[in-house]
Each structure stands twice: as structure tokens, then as C-alpha cells.
Design a protein around this motif. Sequence first.
Motif, PDB file in Angstrom:
ATOM      1  N   LEU A 135      -2.851  -1.989   4.664  1.00 64.63           N
ATOM      2  CA  LEU A 135      -2.509  -0.751   5.364  1.00 64.63           C
ATOM      3  C   LEU A 135      -2.013  -0.980   6.787  1.00 64.63           C
ATOM      4  CD1 LEU A 135      -5.444   1.587   4.246  1.00 64.63           C
ATOM      5  CD2 LEU A 135      -3.268   1.140   3.122  1.00 64.63           C
ATOM      6  N   LEU A 138       0.921   1.091   8.364  1.00 66.66           N
ATOM      7  CA  LEU A 138       0.801   2.525   8.614  1.00 66.66           C
ATOM      8  C   LEU A 138       0.693   2.814  10.104  1.00 66.66           C
ATOM      9  CD1 LEU A 138      -1.692   3.635   5.812  1.00 66.66           C
ATOM     10  CD2 LEU A 138       0.816   3.615   5.763  1.00 66.66           C
ATOM     11  N   LEU A 143      -3.170   6.535   9.221  1.00 67.76           N
ATOM     12  CA  LEU A 143      -4.472   5.870   9.231  1.00 67.76           C
ATOM     13  C   LEU A 143      -5.608   6.856   9.458  1.00 67.76           C
ATOM     14  CD1 LEU A 143      -3.441   2.693  11.226  1.00 67.76           C
ATOM     15  CD2 LEU A 143      -4.287   2.731   8.868  1.00 67.76           C
ATOM     16  N   VAL A 146      -6.210   8.419   6.122  1.00 69.57           N
ATOM     17  CA  VAL A 146      -6.947   7.511   5.229  1.00 69.57           C
ATOM     18  C   VAL A 146      -8.426   7.478   5.593  1.00 69.57           C
ATOM     19  CG1 VAL A 146      -7.227   5.100   4.534  1.00 69.57           C
ATOM     20  CG2 VAL A 146      -4.936   6.089   4.708  1.00 69.57           C
ATOM     21  N   PHE A 197     -10.715   1.736   9.494  1.00 70.28           N
ATOM     22  CA  PHE A 197      -9.475   2.513   9.475  1.00 70.28           C
ATOM     23  C   PHE A 197      -9.363   3.401  10.721  1.00 70.28           C
ATOM     24  CE2 PHE A 197      -9.741   2.247   4.609  1.00 70.28           C
ATOM     25  CZ  PHE A 197      -8.955   1.113   4.583  1.00 70.28           C
TER      26      PHE A 197
END
Length: 417
Positions: A135, A138, A143, A146, A197
Amino acid sequence: MAENRSGERAPQTHERARIDGIDAARALAVLGMFAVHVTVDSFGLLDPEGAGQPVHDLARGNSSALFAFLAGVSLALMTGRTRPVSGDPLRLVAVKVVTRAVVIGMLGLMLDVMAVPVAVILTYYAGFFLLALPLVKLRAGALVAVAAGLAAVGPPVSFLLRQDLVEPRTPQGAVTSLSEFLLTGYYPAITFMVFVFAGMAVGRLDLGATATRVRLAVTGAVLTVFGYAGSWVALHVFGGLDRLAEASGSSVGYPSSVAEDPQMRELLREQVMEEAHSISGQVPTDSWWWLAVGTPHTGTHFEMAEAVGQALLVLVVCLWLAERARVLMYPLTSVGRMPLTVYTGHLLVIAVVVGVLGPMDWHTPWLLEGLVLGAVVFAVAWRLLVGRGPLEAFLAMCADNIGEMYQENRRTRPPAP
């Protein structure tokens, strides 16, 4: 912005400069884990029965969450900060990140073999980097989505999976199975990846901008209030604590009428809260009301909100102080520049203390202060005399060497037909 020969953007040199505030926050995370690992019985300056217990309770769970959150920030900084890298630069960074994860994971396993009475986070930490790597392209908004999505669905999904598919058991050390890493360990990925994240999203922002810091501080305050107040309302206003007390009484064979006795009900409530504060990883699955608690290491919506909120507040305060009191913050930023060395060092010291005093008597007063003072003195002296921490230098050397091998392999590879 420089470009490589394929036209893909490479990170700017000044973007790789360290941010002292992040180092200071990382130091607080590591030192907070010191306080948790040695327990209040090893406090000397703070009375274990007085101020020591609130300090321990504040550090427990929040320090490891802050550590994971800052891992996400670091990963974002390594992959382009506000503008994620792509193409060859991204592939090179990915190789280095995987190398770092492998070395950190092996170090975690080695430390766990010493059987120190501490839940070593490094093996989980390595796995978090690998899970986050797909990821890294991103931007902040994606993020955030997510992190929020995983925070929303993670607790009920974990509850259902552990209720029906995974046999509950107390973690025994480092990661021993995939289910332990994802769901049942001390630092389950289904919870801690929210912190990673969230940190990646923050690392994609312009942390030097005042407006960014104000937004982070406000968001942190809102999440913190929501976490603590939301759990209290769910437990005390909507009756969650009473439902858990009834379930606790039933589980030990008390008739349901026992819970109607005010004294017995209060005793059961106290037992429930004691159990909530002793959880290490995930809540029990005998009642959905466990998802209403917000105590550390429970992996509930409220606990994650508290942890992320407080991580944001700590980061903003550290960023501000590191710019305005650089000399005073120098000890903290020094520790934060070599977290792997300091974390590993304190486990080695604990291993020696346990070996000398025995597994039952090693919680000697002033041990915490000795560990903190030793870490600070070592970090400052090493930074002044040598520079990068010893384990950090070894980690960078491994990553750089593997990165060079990868680049050389790409240069010598024959072109595709």
C-alpha cells in the motif's frame, strides 16, 4: 524533482532528512515499553501504589501502538513522503524494506529464545512492514480510508473468527503461527495494522505545515475523547458492564439471581474490569459486550481510537518541542534515532537481571530509572561520538548491500526480447 532514466520520479535528497520530532516520539514509545515491561514494582521515583500505576496504565498498550504508528510514518517517509515514489525507485525501496523486515524478524526470534519475561514486538513489527508494503503507493486520503475501514470491521471480524475458527490460548512468546500473528498474539495484525496505516497516512502529509499539525491535534483530541468517553457510555449508560458481570457470574456457576444482589453485582463488575485490564491481545468471545471496553490490548473500536488519538497528540507535541527546545529534546531524539539498539539493549539488561536475581525477584525498585538513564546516556554518547546506532547501522548495511545487489542484477540482466 529528479527523475531516473525511465522518467520515473526519484525522491529528493532533502526529503530524506530526519525529523527530530518523530525521533522524540519514537523515544517515548520505546521508553514507555520499558515501563510496561518492568512493571510498577520496578519503579523507584514513582510510588508503585500511587502515581506509578497510572503511568504504567497509560504506557501499557499505548506505547506499543505508538511504536507501530511511527513505523507507518517511517515507511511513508522512506517511500516519498507527500509524493509516493514509483517505478524503479519504489522497487529498490521495497527490496530494502523487505531486507529490513527479515533482519528485524530474525532479531526478534533471537531475543525471544532468551525467554525474557517480555512480549517481544520485533517479530510482529517485521510482519507489519511486509503487510504494509503493497500500500505504499497510496496517498494520505486512501490510507486514512484503509485504516478507518480496518478499524471498523476488524473487531467484529476478529471476534467471529476467534469464536468459531480459532481455539483461544494464551500467547507464549514470539509468533508461532499465522493465526497468532493475525488474530490471537500479543500484537495481532488485525489491530496493529490500523496503527501502521494511520501512521502511513500521517507520513504522507506535510508535517512542517502549521495547518497540518492543527488538524492532526484536533483529530487526535476527538479520537481520544471518543475512545474513552464512548467506552464509558457503552459500559455504564447502556449497561454493558452489567451484561458482562452477569456473563461472568454465569461462567463460574453463579445463579442469575446472584447478580441482583448489589454487593455481588459490584464485585462482579470489579472482576470484569480487572479482567479487561489484564487482556493481552484480544477480548474474550463469550459476550459481544466485550467490544465495549476500551482498555489496552483489547483491539476494540474504542481502544484503537484512544491509541491513534493519543499517538497523534504525542507526535504533534514532539514536533513542536523538537523545533523550539532542540537542546532539551536532544536526549529524547538521540534515543529515537536508535530505537532498535535501545529496545534490544533493555531486553539484554532484563535478561541479565532475571538471571542474577531469579524469575520471581527481578522486579527490583529503581530498575526502570536505571534502564531509562542508561539508554539516554548511551544514545547521547554514541550519537556524539559515532553517529548512527550500532544495530541501525547494521540494518542499513544489510539493506544497502541487498539493494546494490538488486540494482546490479537489473543492470546486467539482458533486455527482454
